[in-house]
Design an enzyme around this catalytic site. Structure first.
Site, PDB file in Angstrom:
ATOM      1  N   GLU A 241      75.757  70.719  54.740  1.00  0.00           N
ATOM      2  CA  GLU A 241      75.308  71.375  55.979  1.00  0.00           C
ATOM      3  C   GLU A 241      76.262  72.483  56.403  1.00  0.00           C
ATOM      4  OE1 GLU A 241      74.732  68.282  58.857  1.00  0.00           O
ATOM      5  OE2 GLU A 241      73.232  67.237  57.662  1.00  0.00           O
ATOM      6  N   GLU A 345      69.028  64.407  53.329  1.00  0.00           N
ATOM      7  CA  GLU A 345      69.098  63.573  54.526  1.00  0.00           C
ATOM      8  C   GLU A 345      67.780  63.720  55.267  1.00  0.00           C
ATOM      9  OE1 GLU A 345      72.392  64.064  57.198  1.00  0.00           O
ATOM     10  OE2 GLU A 345      73.862  64.278  55.568  1.00  0.00           O
TER      11      GLU A 345
END
Length: 419
Positions: A241, A345
Site C-alpha cells: 500500500e 487484502e
C-alpha cells in the site's frame, strides 16, 4: 554484481545528460511532472525529476498482450518456487485461490481454524507478517510467524508474507518498542519521521538511513532463510500500500516529501534495492515477488515483479459481493507485460459467480483478520468472524464453490517437505 538501481533501464533510467520536455507534463497523485526525453519510467535530467510519457498512468489504456513470463523474475529461483509459479500461472483465469490473513499480533487466535469452523474448509493460502520481528523477545506476540508458516506449508498450504516495517532508525536500538510504521498514527507519539534517503537518481549511499534500511532487510532475510531451509516458497509482498490514498502515504515508505523527490520514485528505488539485497546479497531464491503499490506510477519494473496485487476495502459494496472489475482492470493495465493480478487484502469476499461473469480473475483473495475478540462476534474490526462483512451463508458458498481452490485442492507436490 552491480546493484539493480544501476542496471534498471525500465523504470530508473537516469538520463542525466538529456533535457526534460517541459511542454508535456504528467500528473501523478495530483502533482505535475515534466516529461523525460529518454526514460521509460521516472528519470532525473538536468537536476530535475521527470517521468516518461509512456509511464504516465493516464496513457496506460491498453490491456497486456501475450502469455507473460513462464518463470519467476529471479532466474535462480528454486525448483519448488518455479513449480509454484508455474501452477499459479496455470490457475490464473480459471480458478481463484482462497486466502486468509493470520492475526499476526495475537498468537492465541488461529484464523485458519476460524475459517474452518465457519465453512468446513481451510484456505489455500495464509498471509503472515514480520511486523513484530526485531522487538525484544517476549515483549509482543507475532514473533513465531516463521514457524507458523512452516507448519502451514507442511500441511500443504501456500504461504504469503507482508511486512509492516517498523522505523528502521529504531529497530536495533533500546527504543525499539517505540518503533512504528505510520506517518500519522491516531496517537501522534507513535508517528515515525523516517524517510527513504535519496540523492539525485539513487538511494543516498552516504546516509545513515540507508544502513538502517539494510539492517531491517537483513533482519527479515534471516527469517526468509529459515523458510527457504524448510523448503517453503513465499509470496513476498513488501512495501505494501505504498501510495496510500492518492499518494498520501500512511506508511513511511510512501510518505509525503519536502525535498522535491517524487514519492513514487523513492519507493521504486527502495523496492529495487530490497530485491537486490535479498536476491543477490542474501541469495534468497524462494521468493515470488508480489507488488502492492496501489498506483501504476509507483510500479518498480517488470524485472522485479512477478505478481501485481491490490487491496480493496469497499465500504460501498454493502454485501453485494461485487467482482471489483474496475480495480482489477486498473491493476492489469499497470504494465504491458501480462502478469497475474491478486486481491491481496479484502473485506468483502467477491462472489465467485460474479468474478467469472465479469472476467475479474483475481488470482487469490486474502480476507483481512479479526481483532482480539471471541469467534462469532460481529464488529467492523472483525473481517472474518461474525457477519459484518461476509454472512455465514456467503462464506460457505465461497469456500464450497467449484471455482475456489481451498487447502484440500492444492496439489500435494507443492507442499513443503517434512524434515
Amino acid at each position: 554484481m552491480k546493484p539493480l538501481a544501476m542496471l534498471a533501464s525500465l523504470v530508473l533510467a537516469g538520463c542525466a545528460n538529456g533535457p526534460t520536455n517541459t511542454a508535456e507534463t504528467c500528473f501523478v497523485n495530483a502533482k505535475a511532472w515534466p516529461s523525460c526525453t529518454r526514460s521509460d519510467g521516472w528519470g532525473f535530467e538536468e537536476g530535475r525529476y521527470c517521468i516518461a510519457r509512456s509511464f504516465c498512468p493516464d496513457r496506460r489504456n491498453g490491456m497486456p498482450a501475450g502469455a507473460g513470463r513462464d518463470a519467476p523474475v529471479d532466474a535462480q529461483a528454486t525448483r519448488a518456487t518455479r513449480d509454484l509459479y508455474t501452477w499459479l500461472r496455470s490457475t490464473w483465469g480459471r480458478y481463484v485461490l482462497s486466502g486468509q490473513s493470520d492475526l499476526t499480533w495475537k498468537d492465541a487466535i488461529d484464523m485458519a481454524e476460524r475459517v474452518h469452523a465457519d465453512t468446513g474448509k481451510y484456505p489455500a493460502l495464509m498471509g503472515y507478517d514480520f511486523m513484530n520481528y526485531g522487538m525484544p523477545p517476549g515483549s509482543a506476540d507475532g514473533q513465531r510467524q516463521t514457524e507458523e508458516a512452516i507448519a502451514w506449508a507442511r500441511r500443504g498450504g501456500l504461504v504469503a508474507f507482508s511486512w509492516h516495517w517498523r522505523d528502521p532508525a529504531l529497530l536495533r536500538t533500546p527504543s525499539v518498542n517505540k518503533a512504528n510504521f505510520y506517518v500519522r498514527d491516531a496517537n501522534p507519539g507513535n508517528n515515525t519521521a523516517f524517510t527513504i534517503p535519496v540523492a539525485g537518481n539513487a538511494l543516498d549511499s552516504t546516509s545513515p538511513a540507508l544502513r538502517q534500511i539494510d539492517d531491517g532487510i537483513d533482519l527479515v532475510a534471516a527469517e526468509l532463510k529459515k523458510l527457504a531451509g524448510a523448503g517453503v516458497t513465499v509470496l513476498w509482498r513488501p512495501l505494501h500500500e505504498a501510495s496510500g490514498n492518492d499518494g498520501d502515504g500512511w506508511f513511511w515508505w510512501g510518505r509525503a516529501r519536502n525535498d522535491g523527490v517524487p514519492q513514487a520514485y523513492a519507493s521504486i528505488l527502495l523496492w529495487r534495492h530490497m530485491y537486490d539485497r535479498l536476491v543477490n546479497v542474501h541469495g534468497l531464491h524462494n521468493l515470488i515477488w508480489v507488488w502492492n503499490g496501489q498506483d501504476p506510477a509507483w510500479y518498480p519494473g517488470d524485472d522485479v515483479v512477478d505478481i501485481i496485487s491490490h487491496d480493496i476495502y469497499d465500504e460501498g459494496d454493502n454485501k453485494a459481493y461485487g467482482s471489483q472489475l474496475r480495480t482489477y482492470l486498473q491493476a492489469r493495465r499497470t504494465t504491458p507485460e501480462n502478469k497475474p493480478v491478486a486481491l491481496s487484502e479484502n473485506g468483502y469476499i467477491p462472489d465467485p459467480d460474479k468474478l467469472a461473469a465479469d472476467g475479474a480473475w483475481w488470482l487469490w483473495f486474502m480476507t483481512w483478520n479479526d481483532r482480539d475478540t471471541p469467534a462469532g462476534v460481529t464488529a467492523k474490526e472483525n473481517f472474518w468472524t461474525g457477519e459484518y462483512y461476509n454472512t455465514n451463508a456467503h462464506k460457505r458458498k465461497v469456500y464450497h464453490h467449484p471455482l475456489v481452490i481451498t487447502l484440500d485442492r492444492v496439489p500435494r507436490h507443492l507442499a513443503a517437505p517434512v524434515r
